[in-house]
Design a protein around this motif. Sequence first.
Motif, PDB file in Angstrom:
ATOM      1  N   ALA A  58       6.022   8.362  -1.667  1.00 20.89           N
ATOM      2  CA  ALA A  58       6.974   7.351  -2.147  1.00 20.89           C
ATOM      3  C   ALA A  58       8.397   7.808  -1.855  1.00 20.89           C
ATOM      4  CB  ALA A  58       6.774   7.125  -3.635  1.00 20.89           C
ATOM      5  N   GLY A  59       9.199   6.911  -1.314  1.00 22.03           N
ATOM      6  CA  GLY A  59      10.591   7.211  -1.007  1.00 22.03           C
ATOM      7  C   GLY A  59      10.818   7.702   0.414  1.00 22.03           C
ATOM      8  N   ASP A  60       9.763   8.166   1.075  1.00 19.09           N
ATOM      9  CA  ASP A  60       9.889   8.625   2.469  1.00 19.09           C
ATOM     10  C   ASP A  60      10.227   7.437   3.392  1.00 19.09           C
ATOM     11  OD1 ASP A  60       9.169  11.137   1.675  1.00 19.09           O
ATOM     12  OD2 ASP A  60       7.203  11.139   2.653  1.00 19.09           O
ATOM     13  N   GLU A  61      10.751   7.759   4.546  1.00 18.47           N
ATOM     14  CA  GLU A  61      10.924   6.743   5.588  1.00 18.47           C
ATOM     15  C   GLU A  61       9.894   6.983   6.680  1.00 18.47           C
ATOM     16  OE1 GLU A  61      15.026   6.779   6.830  1.00 18.47           O
ATOM     17  OE2 GLU A  61      15.715   6.397   4.769  1.00 18.47           O
ATOM     18  N   VAL A  62       9.376   5.910   7.255  1.00 14.29           N
ATOM     19  CA  VAL A  62       8.397   6.004   8.331  1.00 14.29           C
ATOM     20  C   VAL A  62       8.950   5.267   9.545  1.00 14.29           C
ATOM     21  CG1 VAL A  62       6.071   5.347   9.077  1.00 14.29           C
ATOM     22  CG2 VAL A  62       6.431   6.217   6.754  1.00 14.29           C
ATOM     23  N   ILE A  63       9.122   6.015  10.631  1.00 17.29           N
ATOM     24  CA  ILE A  63       9.703   5.434  11.845  1.00 17.29           C
ATOM     25  C   ILE A  63       8.664   4.629  12.613  1.00 17.29           C
ATOM     26  CG2 ILE A  63      10.602   6.066  14.121  1.00 17.29           C
ATOM     27  CD1 ILE A  63      12.229   8.247  12.653  1.00 17.29           C
ATOM     28  N   MET A  64       9.044   3.425  13.001  1.00 16.21           N
ATOM     29  CA  MET A  64       8.121   2.537  13.718  1.00 16.21           C
ATOM     30  C   MET A  64       8.931   1.514  14.513  1.00 16.21           C
ATOM     31  SD  MET A  64       6.885   0.035  10.606  1.00 16.21           S
ATOM     32  CE  MET A  64       6.504   1.433   9.565  1.00 16.21           C
ATOM     33  N   PRO A  65       8.274   0.827  15.463  1.00 16.76           N
ATOM     34  CA  PRO A  65       8.984  -0.253  16.144  1.00 16.76           C
ATOM     35  C   PRO A  65       9.110  -1.448  15.190  1.00 16.76           C
ATOM     36  CG  PRO A  65       6.693  -0.193  16.843  1.00 16.76           C
ATOM     37  CD  PRO A  65       6.899   0.994  15.940  1.00 16.76           C
ATOM     38  N   SER A  66      10.154  -2.229  15.393  1.00 13.85           N
ATOM     39  CA  SER A  66      10.286  -3.464  14.608  1.00 13.85           C
ATOM     40  C   SER A  66       9.390  -4.543  15.203  1.00 13.85           C
ATOM     41  CB  SER A  66      11.748  -3.927  14.620  1.00 13.85           C
ATOM     42  OG  SER A  66      11.889  -5.120  13.889  1.00 13.85           O
ATOM     43  N   LEU A  67       9.138  -4.417  16.516  1.00 18.68           N
ATOM     44  CA  LEU A  67       8.243  -5.374  17.157  1.00 18.68           C
ATOM     45  C   LEU A  67       6.803  -4.869  16.996  1.00 18.68           C
ATOM     46  CD1 LEU A  67       8.562  -8.022  18.925  1.00 18.68           C
ATOM     47  CD2 LEU A  67       7.818  -6.588  20.816  1.00 18.68           C
ATOM     48  N   THR A  68       6.173  -5.314  15.926  1.00 19.01           N
ATOM     49  CA  THR A  68       4.794  -4.921  15.652  1.00 19.01           C
ATOM     50  C   THR A  68       4.177  -5.978  14.762  1.00 19.01           C
ATOM     51  OG1 THR A  68       3.343  -3.138  14.831  1.00 19.01           O
ATOM     52  CG2 THR A  68       5.377  -3.524  13.613  1.00 19.01           C
ATOM     53  N   PHE A  69       2.863  -5.896  14.602  1.00 14.55           N
ATOM     54  CA  PHE A  69       2.210  -6.755  13.623  1.00 14.55           C
ATOM     55  C   PHE A  69       2.582  -6.230  12.237  1.00 14.55           C
ATOM     56  CE2 PHE A  69      -1.736  -7.723  11.106  1.00 14.55           C
ATOM     57  CZ  PHE A  69      -1.479  -9.068  10.984  1.00 14.55           C
ATOM     58  N   VAL A  70       2.701  -7.131  11.284  1.00 17.82           N
ATOM     59  CA  VAL A  70       3.256  -6.802   9.964  1.00 17.82           C
ATOM     60  C   VAL A  70       2.491  -5.692   9.240  1.00 17.82           C
ATOM     61  CG1 VAL A  70       1.950  -8.573   8.671  1.00 17.82           C
ATOM     62  CG2 VAL A  70       4.253  -7.899   7.899  1.00 17.82           C
ATOM     63  N   ALA A  71       1.241  -5.451   9.619  1.00 19.35           N
ATOM     64  CA  ALA A  71       0.416  -4.438   8.949  1.00 19.35           C
ATOM     65  C   ALA A  71       1.039  -3.045   9.028  1.00 19.35           C
ATOM     66  CB  ALA A  71      -0.984  -4.405   9.564  1.00 19.35           C
ATOM     67  N   THR A  72       1.723  -2.725  10.137  1.00 17.44           N
ATOM     68  CA  THR A  72       2.319  -1.399  10.296  1.00 17.44           C
ATOM     69  C   THR A  72       3.352  -1.147   9.191  1.00 17.44           C
ATOM     70  OG1 THR A  72       2.200  -1.937  12.664  1.00 17.44           O
ATOM     71  CG2 THR A  72       3.172   0.181  12.082  1.00 17.44           C
ATOM     72  N   ALA A  73       4.173  -2.152   8.941  1.00 18.95           N
ATOM     73  CA  ALA A  73       5.187  -2.031   7.890  1.00 18.95           C
ATOM     74  C   ALA A  73       4.539  -2.130   6.506  1.00 18.95           C
ATOM     75  CB  ALA A  73       6.246  -3.109   8.071  1.00 18.95           C
ATOM     76  N   ASN A  74       3.596  -3.029   6.350  1.00 18.09           N
ATOM     77  CA  ASN A  74       2.943  -3.200   5.038  1.00 18.09           C
ATOM     78  C   ASN A  74       2.255  -1.909   4.577  1.00 18.09           C
ATOM     79  OD1 ASN A  74       3.740  -5.856   4.864  1.00 18.09           O
ATOM     80  ND2 ASN A  74       1.748  -6.715   5.436  1.00 18.09           N
TER      81      ASN A  74
END
Length: 398
Positions: free
Chosen positions: A99-115
């Motif tokens: 909790a509180g960490d940041e996770v680096i990812m592309p913004s262009l992805t299916f919503v599951a990556t962010a969820n």
Amino acid sequence: MTVQSQSDTRFDTARLIESARQVVGGGSEFIPLHTPTIGGSAWTYVKECLDTGWVSSAGAYVTRFEEEAATFTGAKRAVAVVNGTAALHTALMLVGVEAGDEVIMPSLTFVATANATRYCGAVPHFVDIETRSLGLDPAKLAAHLDRIAERRGGGTVNRETGQRIGAVVPMHTFGHPVDLDALVEVCDRWGLPMVEDAAESLGSYYKGRHTGRFGRVGILSFNGNKVITAGAGGALITDDEQLAERAKHITTTAKRPHRWAYYHDVTGYNYRMPNLNAALGCAQFEQLPGLLEAKRKLADRYAEAFADVPGVSILREPAYARSNYWLNALLLGEGQADRRDEVLDALCGADLQVRPVWIPMHELPMYQQCPRMDLPVTESIARRVINLPSSADLAPSA
Ligand SMILES: *Cc1c(COP(=O)(O)O)cnc(C)c1O
């Protein structure tokens, strides 16, 4: 560069329909975006589950499915779960995202990556993509980290927010592998665990090695719209035996094995794949080589059919990769971005089921406030991609 020199030429939507029909078949038949190709042993295996009553959370097909996934990808272990999103959530927990960490990812992805990141109480942090793969740009990531990150207390911290960076999650868009060597190098330099979202890239290889095998753990999806399906399903793949054991444990309610006692040693998840789904998945693995062959054929046909159409191009695999060509993508030239909706309307009107790419995550209400770098390529690409019908049975293998 033919693509660029042609990018200001206005195309005719009738020409696009004609080129697409040349590939998927003439007439006015409705052509869906992507349908599963169910064949082979599917009926036998699923019927066996029905006949024996082994339809649910235990059964031999789950183990067999895990073996198939490990063998096909070359990973030491695969752990089957209920869907790709659950696999991502589990993978992020197991590499230590908190909790509180940041996770680096592309913004262009299916919503599951962010969820899945949010399920850990963590925060997505968006980095731009490169046009060659439509995935994370390693050079931009390196420059971004140099600007915002510092090593502190055994971890890597975002100086601007004060939060720890917990992981990097590249995603292989439409099955096209990102530049993994370069990404691994950046992750190693900063001590960041990499979790590959290989949900779309079963059967895709980076320099001969299967995608999903470059970080500590990768995830696959077997949803109905992916290259092969288990109805629904996902898997974690890893060479780390201990991580695999923990994945199995926490995705099966963290119950200690015992003849009759219900003893659970941590808060677990009911993420296991039902045997019924695994049975279908096993049958699909037998079909996978043929489906991949068909998909390459289809991609080649699209490339050929659109080669002379001005103002558009078909996305091809990067030179370092062999892609599964899960979804074919038509890319409108930069000068044509304003015509995307017109093209979508025209193709859908011709009974060709086409779709724009996802709205970038930083434009969705729940992720608008997340940390990010400038995302010019993401924003440009997001306005110009149109996915074309890509079912394997549009190009039957011999
Ligand atoms: C399909 C997909 C997922 C999630 O898989 P499900 O099995 O649908 O939960 C995750 N990430 C990406 C990029 C996907 O395309």
